[in-house]
Write a protein that holds these residues in place. Structure first.
Motif, PDB file in Angstrom:
ATOM      1  N   GLN A   1       0.842  -1.168   0.000  1.00  0.00           N
ATOM      2  CA  GLN A   1       0.000   0.000   0.000  1.00  0.00           C
ATOM      3  C   GLN A   1       0.892   1.237   0.000  1.00  0.00           C
ATOM      4  O   GLN A   1       1.818   1.361   0.786  1.00  0.00           O
ATOM      5  N   VAL A   2       0.618   2.134  -0.894  1.00  0.00           N
ATOM      6  CA  VAL A   2       1.382   3.370  -1.034  1.00  0.00           C
ATOM      7  C   VAL A   2       0.675   4.468  -0.251  1.00  0.00           C
ATOM      8  O   VAL A   2      -0.466   4.812  -0.532  1.00  0.00           O
ATOM      9  N   ARG A   3       1.361   5.019   0.756  1.00  0.00           N
ATOM     10  CA  ARG A   3       0.766   6.084   1.557  1.00  0.00           C
ATOM     11  C   ARG A   3       1.095   7.454   1.007  1.00  0.00           C
ATOM     12  O   ARG A   3       0.350   8.384   1.180  1.00  0.00           O
ATOM     13  N   ASN A   4       2.248   7.556   0.335  1.00  0.00           N
ATOM     14  CA  ASN A   4       2.656   8.845  -0.200  1.00  0.00           C
ATOM     15  C   ASN A   4       3.057   8.641  -1.666  1.00  0.00           C
ATOM     16  O   ASN A   4       4.216   8.334  -1.957  1.00  0.00           O
ATOM     17  N   PRO A   5       2.097   8.799  -2.587  1.00  0.00           N
ATOM     18  CA  PRO A   5       2.379   8.524  -3.999  1.00  0.00           C
ATOM     19  C   PRO A   5       3.533   9.352  -4.566  1.00  0.00           C
ATOM     20  O   PRO A   5       4.329   8.851  -5.353  1.00  0.00           O
ATOM     21  N   SER A   6       3.660  10.576  -4.148  1.00  0.00           N
ATOM     22  CA  SER A   6       4.723  11.429  -4.657  1.00  0.00           C
ATOM     23  C   SER A   6       6.097  10.890  -4.243  1.00  0.00           C
ATOM     24  O   SER A   6       7.020  10.809  -5.056  1.00  0.00           O
ATOM     25  N   ALA A   7       6.239  10.507  -2.986  1.00  0.00           N
ATOM     26  CA  ALA A   7       7.493   9.945  -2.493  1.00  0.00           C
ATOM     27  C   ALA A   7       7.788   8.605  -3.172  1.00  0.00           C
ATOM     28  O   ALA A   7       8.932   8.300  -3.508  1.00  0.00           O
TER      29      ALA A   7
END
Length: 111
Positions: A1-7
């Motif tokens: 699960q990606v919590r911070n798409p930009s990072a």
């Protein structure tokens, strides 16, 4: 699960540039792993040589370097196991290195 798409994108892009693999976790270069393994073998080799109760001459050290760290470690461990039975460690190493260079040496070691 990606919590911070930009990072995730930033890290994934950076990893892809360095490893050629997609994903934020990236991977390890095969060269990096091989380099670390080679460094560990060299440290182990240096420790094994320094633990010998005698010093080796230059020819014996050169012969050990020529067979590579894995071959050299095998030879040094066999020398340690032989203990006092070996009267001339330098000659033992020269003979063992010559044997290690023979084409069938690796096959014998793995069987």
């Amino acid at each position: 699960q990606v919590r911070n798409p930009s990072a995730y994108i930033s890290k994934s892009t950076s990893n892809f540039k360095h490893t050629g693999q997609l994903g934020a976790r990236g991977g390890e270069h095969n060269g990096d792993r091989q380099e670390r393994e080679e460094e560990k073998l060299k440290r182990d080799f240096d420790e094994e040589v320094s633990s010998l109760p005698y010093s080796l001459d230059d020819k014996a050290m050169e012969a050990l370097e020529e067979v590579g760290h894995q071959g050299a470690m095998s030879i040094l461990r066999n020398l340690q196991d032989a203990g006092d039975k070996v009267k001339n460690p330098n000659a033992y190493i020269m003979r063992a290195c010559a044997n290690e260079k023979r084409p069938d040496a690796k096959r014998r070691r793995h069987n």
